[in-house]
Design a protein around this motif. Sequence first.
Motif, mmCIF file in Angstrom:
data_model
loop_
_atom_site.group_PDB
_atom_site.id
_atom_site.type_symbol
_atom_site.label_atom_id
_atom_site.label_comp_id
_atom_site.label_asym_id
_atom_site.label_seq_id
_atom_site.Cartn_x
_atom_site.Cartn_y
_atom_site.Cartn_z
ATOM 1 N N HIS A 58 0.873 -1.172 0.000
ATOM 2 C CA HIS A 58 0.000 0.000 0.000
ATOM 3 C C HIS A 58 0.915 1.228 0.000
ATOM 4 O O HIS A 58 1.514 1.569 1.013
ATOM 5 C CB HIS A 58 -0.922 -0.008 1.218
ATOM 6 C CG HIS A 58 -2.075 0.952 1.091
ATOM 7 N ND1 HIS A 58 -1.906 2.303 1.010
ATOM 8 C CD2 HIS A 58 -3.421 0.737 1.013
ATOM 9 C CE1 HIS A 58 -3.077 2.896 0.899
ATOM 10 N NE2 HIS A 58 -4.022 1.959 0.892
ATOM 11 N N PHE A 59 0.991 1.886 -1.150
ATOM 12 C CA PHE A 59 2.026 2.892 -1.384
ATOM 13 C C PHE A 59 1.924 4.093 -0.448
ATOM 14 O O PHE A 59 2.927 4.706 -0.110
ATOM 15 C CB PHE A 59 1.964 3.341 -2.841
ATOM 16 C CG PHE A 59 3.155 4.131 -3.307
ATOM 17 C CD1 PHE A 59 4.450 3.703 -3.027
ATOM 18 C CD2 PHE A 59 3.004 5.295 -4.034
ATOM 19 C CE1 PHE A 59 5.550 4.419 -3.464
ATOM 20 C CE2 PHE A 59 4.100 6.020 -4.477
ATOM 21 C CZ PHE A 59 5.376 5.578 -4.189
ATOM 22 N N SER A 60 0.733 4.448 -0.027
ATOM 23 C CA SER A 60 0.582 5.629 0.824
ATOM 24 C C SER A 60 0.751 5.317 2.305
ATOM 25 O O SER A 60 0.772 6.231 3.126
ATOM 26 C CB SER A 60 -0.787 6.274 0.596
ATOM 27 O OG SER A 60 -1.821 5.356 0.898
ATOM 28 N N LYS A 61 0.902 4.032 2.638
ATOM 29 C CA LYS A 61 1.055 3.653 4.049
ATOM 30 C C LYS A 61 2.432 3.065 4.353
ATOM 31 O O LYS A 61 3.003 3.320 5.412
ATOM 32 C CB LYS A 61 -0.028 2.638 4.437
ATOM 33 C CG LYS A 61 -1.432 3.222 4.457
ATOM 34 C CD LYS A 61 -2.449 2.179 4.906
ATOM 35 C CE LYS A 61 -3.850 2.758 4.959
ATOM 36 N NZ LYS A 61 -4.850 1.753 5.378
ATOM 37 N N THR A 62 2.956 2.253 3.436
ATOM 38 C CA THR A 62 4.232 1.559 3.666
ATOM 39 C C THR A 62 5.207 1.923 2.554
ATOM 40 O O THR A 62 4.865 1.798 1.369
ATOM 41 C CB THR A 62 4.027 0.034 3.688
ATOM 42 O OG1 THR A 62 2.997 -0.292 4.617
ATOM 43 C CG2 THR A 62 5.308 -0.670 4.068
ATOM 44 N N PRO A 63 6.409 2.385 2.886
ATOM 45 C CA PRO A 63 7.381 2.729 1.835
ATOM 46 C C PRO A 63 7.922 1.488 1.132
ATOM 47 O O PRO A 63 8.037 0.415 1.736
ATOM 48 C CB PRO A 63 8.485 3.466 2.599
ATOM 49 C CG PRO A 63 8.389 2.957 3.997
ATOM 50 C CD PRO A 63 6.934 2.667 4.232
ATOM 51 N N ILE A 64 8.238 1.645 -0.144
ATOM 52 C CA ILE A 64 8.904 0.570 -0.890
ATOM 53 C C ILE A 64 10.399 0.881 -0.907
ATOM 54 O O ILE A 64 10.812 2.033 -0.748
ATOM 55 C CB ILE A 64 8.369 0.447 -2.329
ATOM 56 C CG1 ILE A 64 8.684 1.723 -3.136
ATOM 57 C CG2 ILE A 64 6.885 0.159 -2.337
ATOM 58 C CD1 ILE A 64 8.386 1.613 -4.619
ATOM 59 N N SER A 65 11.217 -0.143 -1.100
ATOM 60 C CA SER A 65 12.665 0.030 -1.186
ATOM 61 C C SER A 65 13.092 -0.258 -2.618
ATOM 62 O O SER A 65 12.922 -1.374 -3.116
ATOM 63 C CB SER A 65 13.375 -0.920 -0.217
ATOM 64 O OG SER A 65 14.776 -0.783 -0.326
ATOM 65 N N PHE A 66 13.619 0.768 -3.285
ATOM 66 C CA PHE A 66 14.023 0.627 -4.685
ATOM 67 C C PHE A 66 15.304 1.414 -4.914
ATOM 68 O O PHE A 66 15.375 2.617 -4.619
ATOM 69 C CB PHE A 66 12.903 1.131 -5.609
ATOM 70 C CG PHE A 66 13.175 0.946 -7.081
ATOM 71 C CD1 PHE A 66 13.347 -0.323 -7.613
ATOM 72 C CD2 PHE A 66 13.255 2.036 -7.934
ATOM 73 C CE1 PHE A 66 13.590 -0.500 -8.971
ATOM 74 C CE2 PHE A 66 13.502 1.874 -9.288
ATOM 75 C CZ PHE A 66 13.661 0.596 -9.808
ATOM 76 N N LEU A 67 16.334 0.735 -5.397
ATOM 77 C CA LEU A 67 17.639 1.346 -5.685
ATOM 78 C C LEU A 67 18.212 2.064 -4.471
ATOM 79 O O LEU A 67 18.697 3.200 -4.548
ATOM 80 C CB LEU A 67 17.519 2.312 -6.871
ATOM 81 C CG LEU A 67 17.012 1.703 -8.183
ATOM 82 C CD1 LEU A 67 16.936 2.755 -9.278
ATOM 83 C CD2 LEU A 67 17.895 0.548 -8.623
ATOM 84 N N GLY A 68 18.145 1.408 -3.321
ATOM 85 C CA GLY A 68 18.739 1.949 -2.106
ATOM 86 C C GLY A 68 18.011 3.150 -1.546
ATOM 87 O O GLY A 68 18.594 3.921 -0.774
ATOM 88 N N THR A 69 16.738 3.325 -1.904
ATOM 89 C CA THR A 69 15.960 4.482 -1.464
ATOM 90 C C THR A 69 14.602 4.028 -0.956
ATOM 91 O O THR A 69 13.989 3.117 -1.522
ATOM 92 C CB THR A 69 15.760 5.472 -2.630
ATOM 93 O OG1 THR A 69 17.025 5.777 -3.209
ATOM 94 C CG2 THR A 69 15.091 6.749 -2.168
ATOM 95 N N LEU A 70 14.134 4.669 0.123
ATOM 96 C CA LEU A 70 12.792 4.408 0.642
ATOM 97 C C LEU A 70 11.832 5.395 -0.004
ATOM 98 O O LEU A 70 12.018 6.617 0.088
ATOM 99 C CB LEU A 70 12.773 4.546 2.164
ATOM 100 C CG LEU A 70 13.684 3.592 2.941
ATOM 101 C CD1 LEU A 70 13.617 3.897 4.436
ATOM 102 C CD2 LEU A 70 13.297 2.138 2.684
ATOM 103 N N ILE A 71 10.789 4.876 -0.679
ATOM 104 C CA ILE A 71 9.852 5.715 -1.431
ATOM 105 C C ILE A 71 8.443 5.460 -0.909
ATOM 106 O O ILE A 71 8.024 4.308 -0.784
ATOM 107 C CB ILE A 71 9.921 5.421 -2.936
ATOM 108 C CG1 ILE A 71 11.377 5.426 -3.421
ATOM 109 C CG2 ILE A 71 9.095 6.423 -3.727
ATOM 110 C CD1 ILE A 71 11.554 4.915 -4.829
#
Length: 704
Positions: A438-451
């Motif tokens: 759930h993009f607005s609740k939990t950050p994703i990890s992509f290319l060493g970055t929390l989004i």
Amino acid sequence: MSHMARLTKLKHHARLPLGLNSITGYGLCKPWLPTRMYWVPRVFGLECNSQLNYMVQRPKCDLSERLGTTGTPKGLKSYGSGGLVRSLGTIRSVSTTTISVPTCGRLKDLVKRNKGNNQLVNGKLIHIVADPEVLILAYEAVKSNPGNATPGVDAQTLDGIDLNWVQSTSKRLLAGKYKFKAARRVYIPKKGTNKKRPLTISSPRDKVVQQAMYLVLSAIYEPSFSDTSHGSRPGRGTHTALKSIKSKFQGVRWCIEADIESNFPSISHGVLLSLLRKRISCAKFLALIKNSIKAGFVEDGTFKESNRGLFQGNVTSPILNNVYLHELDVFMDGLCDEFTSGNQRRKSPAFRQIQYWIERATDVMQKKKFRKKLWQIPSKDPFDANFKRLYYIRYVDDFVIGVVGSREDTVDIKKKVKRFLEENLKLILNDEKSLITHFSKTPISFLGTLIKGNWETEKRVKLVKRAGVSRKVRLTGRPVFKAPIQELFVKATVNGFFKKRAGKFVPTKVGWLINLDHSDILGYYNSVIRGILNFYSFSNNRKSLGSLVHGLKLSCARTLALKYKLRFASKVYRRFGGKLKCPDTGLELFIPKTFKAIHEFSTNVPIPDEVLFTRWNNKLTRSRLFKYCVICGTSHQVEMHHVRKVKDLKAKAAGGKMDFFTMQMASINRKQVPLCRTHHVALHQNKLSPIERQQFKAGLERLK
């Protein structure tokens, strides 16, 4: 004539012809190489080219500039393609002839033809790969890479390479007889774990041919790759991928963090070659690619076949992987178009209700109260089932999918992607690591970055002036990018900058640095600090990086304390100042004035073709393969003497562990030096005479 110059066995070694007409079709070139008799060249001309000439024997020339020989009683002979030769006088002839035909003509033509036609089928590619100019261009591209100084199974490196190797390799490629050697596989430890990962090392000379193949593949496929692909591509990288997410993932509710299980080792050779045949019709070039990917490797002295997968040590592997996964990009482009519906979201019912109250209200204070409440409610309905969007970004084998829709839609899309990978590309999507978030609740990890998606409970309000009227408008938030501070501290601990005590990260000295100079230690820490700050220049939590940077500063102070035997960092600060200034060079530790968020992405402007072609020409004309031996000046059997890293040479020089020859190379930042076969062998055996040592030093000065 008593003053006639004696010119014996004058040869021209692989120089670029000028366009003066002669019997053989060659022309004046620059420069004539020095001989054992005369060190100063006798001919000076413009350095331009349309093709390369190798070891052209020239007739001798007298002071009247007539071609022929100087022997008697033979008389003059007019054969050959000799240029103008002058004596030891001060007058020097300069040619102004120019050539319009460029170098690497076939390769440049290939780039232009594929720019205009993404479906073009290309033939006769083996002639481009085997072109001596392309091979020299490939050598110039790989020669300075430290990894290419590591030998393969045959212990050969680029040291000793010469134009004879270029010519023989070209002939074998054209005949279809070039065979890649088996790679050497070793296992190296993973930092921070007890595990080891495989490292496959190709022969450095094979990498020159692989680089030539890469130039051809890049010319064909780069114009047709999708804008959603960012990994292993010129002008693209992690920042372009993250910038695309920032601009496209606005309003995304669900994300798929996809992970392909063992991407490179799982590539099907049959599928890959079938994809290549769609754009390539040259049988010899396809056979060369097949021979490259099936060369096998040697592990613990045992040869093992490679019937599947790509070696990451092969120069062509990244672009071949992009060719393979381009099919996924095309599939996702179609899926995005198919999934998209609706022009815009409908208005939120609650928003419309408050708008109605504002219209009906007569009291000014009541209207202000309703407007303030209006700012706390989304104007559009985030659950509008008739408005759907799908976004996709890939970096090598990592990709994320953003869904503007329901969770059920997201699950269905994941199943379709998994089915396509298995059925069409023979790849497996790792279910455990491929998460739906759930993009607005939990950050994703992509290319060493929390989004993380940014659906605010109350949107920011900004005063905007339009047509002379100022009004307040609400700003829709974009995804938030954050540096993973905890992970960065863990990585810094693994690399020796910190120690963990009682759950805290404590800065410590880096012991292996103490033998370096003060300025080199500062340079190392500066590279780490600048690297972190430059990579996370886009992050919203850039201020939090200050704790990491100041921790690295204390680590540097403790390293210097160990070097100077000062025991405490406080004594180092008192002696060298707050920025640990080097007393000899004046270099200081880099600490930015502020850690304020700057929200910048480092993206490169695409390189125009003409600029790219100019760079190729510069590499060819400056190639050391065209030079003469720096000791004796001969052009016969000239080879390239290679060293690994200039900075390694300087480190050895500081410790007094370097021999005379490598010390001279380090002093002028030179990693490759041309030597004839005789002097190259003598250098490796340390048998050069004192005079030859001085000639070596003088020759290096001329290469500056």
